[in-house]
Motif scaffolding. Structure first.
Motif, PDB file in Angstrom:
ATOM      1  N   GLY A  93      26.768  39.679  56.452  1.00 21.59           N
ATOM      2  CA  GLY A  93      25.643  39.148  57.296  1.00 21.59           C
ATOM      3  C   GLY A  93      25.200  38.185  55.479  1.00 21.59           C
ATOM      4  N   TYR A  94      26.269  38.036  54.620  1.00 21.88           N
ATOM      5  CA  TYR A  94      26.521  37.210  53.023  1.00 21.88           C
ATOM      6  C   TYR A  94      26.420  36.147  53.662  1.00 21.88           C
ATOM      7  N   ARG A  95      25.443  35.731  52.595  1.00 16.71           N
ATOM      8  CA  ARG A  95      26.177  33.737  52.934  1.00 16.71           C
ATOM      9  C   ARG A  95      27.733  33.451  52.879  1.00 16.71           C
ATOM     10  N   GLY A  96      28.262  33.890  51.278  1.00 19.73           N
ATOM     11  CA  GLY A  96      29.823  34.032  51.206  1.00 19.73           C
ATOM     12  C   GLY A  96      30.001  34.821  50.694  1.00 19.73           C
ATOM     13  N   ALA A  97      31.812  35.062  49.953  1.00 23.32           N
ATOM     14  CA  ALA A  97      32.245  36.306  49.387  1.00 23.32           C
ATOM     15  C   ALA A  97      33.135  36.200  48.759  1.00 23.32           C
ATOM     16  N   VAL A  98      32.951  36.259  47.338  1.00 22.70           N
ATOM     17  CA  VAL A  98      33.926  36.138  46.045  1.00 22.70           C
ATOM     18  C   VAL A  98      35.059  37.150  46.107  1.00 22.70           C
ATOM     19  N   VAL A  99      36.063  37.727  46.225  1.00 21.72           N
ATOM     20  CA  VAL A  99      36.683  38.613  45.522  1.00 21.72           C
ATOM     21  C   VAL A  99      38.236  38.579  45.262  1.00 21.72           C
ATOM     22  N   ILE A 100      37.524  39.692  43.990  1.00 21.99           N
ATOM     23  CA  ILE A 100      38.888  39.573  42.954  1.00 21.99           C
ATOM     24  C   ILE A 100      39.742  40.866  42.862  1.00 21.99           C
ATOM     25  N   ASN A 101      41.051  40.543  43.517  1.00 18.81           N
ATOM     26  CA  ASN A 101      40.836  42.049  42.353  1.00 18.81           C
ATOM     27  C   ASN A 101      42.281  41.933  41.514  1.00 18.81           C
ATOM     28  N   GLY A 102      42.158  42.209  40.548  1.00 15.98           N
ATOM     29  CA  GLY A 102      42.076  41.640  38.820  1.00 15.98           C
ATOM     30  C   GLY A 102      43.763  42.390  38.530  1.00 15.98           C
ATOM     31  N   ASN A 103      43.929  42.812  39.524  1.00 15.91           N
ATOM     32  CA  ASN A 103      45.037  43.568  39.593  1.00 15.91           C
ATOM     33  C   ASN A 103      46.357  43.676  40.577  1.00 15.91           C
ATOM     34  N   PHE A 104      46.577  43.155  40.908  1.00 16.60           N
ATOM     35  CA  PHE A 104      47.938  43.426  42.219  1.00 16.60           C
ATOM     36  C   PHE A 104      48.907  42.717  42.162  1.00 16.60           C
ATOM     37  N   HIS A 105      49.485  44.269  42.014  1.00 13.31           N
ATOM     38  CA  HIS A 105      51.016  43.789  41.305  1.00 13.31           C
ATOM     39  C   HIS A 105      51.460  42.830  40.302  1.00 13.31           C
ATOM     40  N   GLY A 106      50.315  43.490  38.968  1.00 16.63           N
ATOM     41  CA  GLY A 106      50.959  42.544  38.333  1.00 16.63           C
ATOM     42  C   GLY A 106      50.268  40.432  38.274  1.00 16.63           C
ATOM     43  N   LYS A 107      49.748  40.391  39.291  1.00 17.98           N
ATOM     44  CA  LYS A 107      48.982  39.340  39.678  1.00 17.98           C
ATOM     45  C   LYS A 107      47.310  39.762  39.699  1.00 17.98           C
ATOM     46  N   ALA A 108      46.880  38.547  39.287  1.00 16.08           N
ATOM     47  CA  ALA A 108      45.075  38.541  40.074  1.00 16.08           C
ATOM     48  C   ALA A 108      45.027  38.046  41.344  1.00 16.08           C
ATOM     49  N   GLN A 109      44.058  37.545  42.091  1.00 14.36           N
ATOM     50  CA  GLN A 109      44.274  37.665  43.465  1.00 14.36           C
ATOM     51  C   GLN A 109      41.989  37.511  43.450  1.00 14.36           C
ATOM     52  N   LEU A 110      43.068  35.893  43.979  1.00 13.85           N
ATOM     53  CA  LEU A 110      41.114  35.348  44.498  1.00 13.85           C
ATOM     54  C   LEU A 110      40.701  35.317  45.870  1.00 13.85           C
ATOM     55  N   TYR A 111      39.561  35.596  46.751  1.00 12.11           N
ATOM     56  CA  TYR A 111      39.684  35.100  47.669  1.00 12.11           C
ATOM     57  C   TYR A 111      38.247  34.744  48.160  1.00 12.11           C
ATOM     58  N   PHE A 112      37.754  33.763  48.789  1.00 10.35           N
ATOM     59  CA  PHE A 112      36.663  32.920  48.623  1.00 10.35           C
ATOM     60  C   PHE A 112      36.166  32.211  50.220  1.00 10.35           C
ATOM     61  N   ARG A 113      35.159  32.875  50.684  1.00  6.03           N
ATOM     62  CA  ARG A 113      35.431  33.093  52.225  1.00  6.03           C
ATOM     63  C   ARG A 113      33.182  32.729  52.410  1.00  6.03           C
ATOM     64  N   ILE A 114      33.388  31.289  53.598  1.00  2.30           N
ATOM     65  CA  ILE A 114      31.932  30.807  53.435  1.00  2.30           C
ATOM     66  C   ILE A 114      31.977  31.790  54.976  1.00  2.30           C
ATOM     67  N   SER A 115      30.144  31.596  55.457  1.00  2.00           N
ATOM     68  CA  SER A 115      29.702  31.424  56.834  1.00  2.00           C
ATOM     69  C   SER A 115      29.977  29.514  57.780  1.00  2.00           C
ATOM     70  N   GLY A 116      30.301  29.881  58.878  1.00  2.00           N
ATOM     71  CA  GLY A 116      29.604  28.302  59.115  1.00  2.00           C
ATOM     72  C   GLY A 116      29.121  27.453  58.934  1.00  2.00           C
ATOM     73  N   GLU A 117      27.848  28.346  58.581  1.00  2.00           N
ATOM     74  CA  GLU A 117      26.981  27.258  57.938  1.00  2.00           C
ATOM     75  C   GLU A 117      27.017  26.665  56.602  1.00  2.00           C
ATOM     76  N   GLU A 118      27.361  27.482  55.598  1.00  2.00           N
ATOM     77  CA  GLU A 118      27.870  26.936  54.312  1.00  2.00           C
ATOM     78  C   GLU A 118      28.902  26.206  53.972  1.00  2.00           C
ATOM     79  N   ALA A 119      30.281  25.999  54.989  1.00  2.00           N
ATOM     80  CA  ALA A 119      30.886  25.252  55.378  1.00  2.00           C
ATOM     81  C   ALA A 119      30.706  24.235  55.473  1.00  2.00           C
ATOM     82  N   GLU A 120      29.055  23.797  56.542  1.00  2.00           N
ATOM     83  CA  GLU A 120      28.751  22.554  56.261  1.00  2.00           C
ATOM     84  C   GLU A 120      27.903  21.764  55.227  1.00  2.00           C
ATOM     85  N   ARG A 121      27.707  22.903  53.955  1.00  2.00           N
ATOM     86  CA  ARG A 121      27.484  22.279  52.738  1.00  2.00           C
ATOM     87  C   ARG A 121      29.069  22.699  51.911  1.00  2.00           C
ATOM     88  N   ILE A 122      29.695  23.344  51.628  1.00  2.00           N
ATOM     89  CA  ILE A 122      30.509  23.401  51.002  1.00  2.00           C
ATOM     90  C   ILE A 122      32.137  22.617  51.353  1.00  2.00           C
TER      91      ILE A 122
END
Length: 311
Positions: A238-267
């Motif tokens: 139930g978070y408004r959104g989530a920022v997920v960081i994998n700091g070492n993914f086979h030598g690279k970095a990953q960032l994933y940003f997911r927001i709720s439907g309500e936040e999509a109206e703002r962001i």
């Protein structure tokens, strides 16, 4: 040769299977891109040069498709610009302002073929929300697939890309075409991967920091679990959104940003994606999602951009 290039997740795999079945393609090659990267690599470009016809499904790479020199059908549901290449037929409801939960449903409408794969693509992309759609419920009921079975099937199909097994992702199309859907619930190679992945996701979620109702999760893992961690944080916890960081993914970095439907109206996620792409990263997404792969020394710059929207 008929060449199909598809996204690595359940929606991409089911979209490819639907296309093969709808067109009754005897001879085809299906490929996915390097897991987590929104581009055609050398392997795909080499195959495109030899192809008589190209199909690109559920893979939001309009810049790549713009450059192809073979007759192409590009079916997608992500927000993207119109293709100008005259060799490309672009089928995407988002160009007309329509929001579709999955590419599988766009493929099904295009060819008039609806089955459990059509529904599983939607479940794969929007999770529990897919069961609010009458069409999805009816397609699953018609084949005797429960809600729990559908979620489990998505978990199993997705285990291939989460384990960063590109060959297994491509083979998954053949597996779908050669098995009854319910048989796949016991398909050994997928079951084993899914068990290991579930443990890794639980570990990532356990170390979350909260900021203004948004979850921030940092971890290091060889599994491509950033989207699964984000979905769990937003859809289940139930978070408004989530920022997920994998700091070492086979030598690279990953960032994933997911927001709720309500936040999509703002962001404005398209704006966020463009700003992060300007850093020189491989980034893409849609209305509620951004995914990014970059060099490890660029991840903090990408994170700073995302944090501006966590108000």
């Amino acid at each position: 040769m008929n060449l199909i290039v598809h996204h690595w997740d359940t929606d991409g795999v089911t979209s490819a299977a639907l296309l093969v079945k709808a067109l009754d393609l005897d001879g085809f090659t299906n490929m996915t891109a390097p897991i987590g990267e929104f581009r055609f690599d050398e392997r795909i470009w080499d195959a495109i040069e030899k192809a008589k016809r190209l199909y690109v499904l559920d893979f939001n790479v309009p810049d790549e498709v713009e450059m192809v020199k073979v007759e192409t059908l590009f079916i997608d549901h992500h927000a993207q610009r119109r293709i100008k290449n005259p060799l490309v037929e672009q089928v995407n409801p988002s160009l007309e302002g329509e929001h579709y939960p999955s590419c599988s449903l766009v493929v099904s409408e295009r060819f008039g073929l609806f089955n459990a794969w059509s529904a599983l693509g939607a479940v794969g992309d929007v999770g529990e929300k897919a069961f609010e759609l009458e069409r999805v419920r009816k397609l699953l009921e018609r084949e005797g697939i429960s809600r729990e079975d559908a979620l489990r099937l998505v978990e199993l199909i997705d285990s291939n890309y989460i384990a960063v097994d590109r060959e297994a992702v491509e083979d998954a199309v053949r597996v779908l075409l050669s098995h009854e859907v319910k048989e796949l619930l016991e398909y050994g190679p997928w079951v084993k991967k899914a068990e290991a992945i579930r443990e890794a996701i639980e570990g990532a979620v356990s170390g979350v920091e909260e900021r203004n109702g948004f979850a921030i999760a940092r971890f290091e893992s060889p599994f491509n679990i950033i989207s699964k961690v984000a979905r769990k944080l937003v859809w289940e916890l139930g978070y408004r959104g989530a920022v997920v960081i994998n700091g070492n993914f086979h030598g690279k970095a990953q960032l994933y940003f997911r927001i709720s439907g309500e936040e999509a109206e703002r962001i404005n996620m398209a704006e966020v994606i463009e700003r992060i792409k300007a850093l020189g990263t491989n980034a893409g997404g849609k209305r509620e999602v951004l995914g990014c792969v970059c060099e490890r020394d660029k991840i903090e710059d990408a994170l700073k951009i995302v944090e501006e929207y966590l108000r």
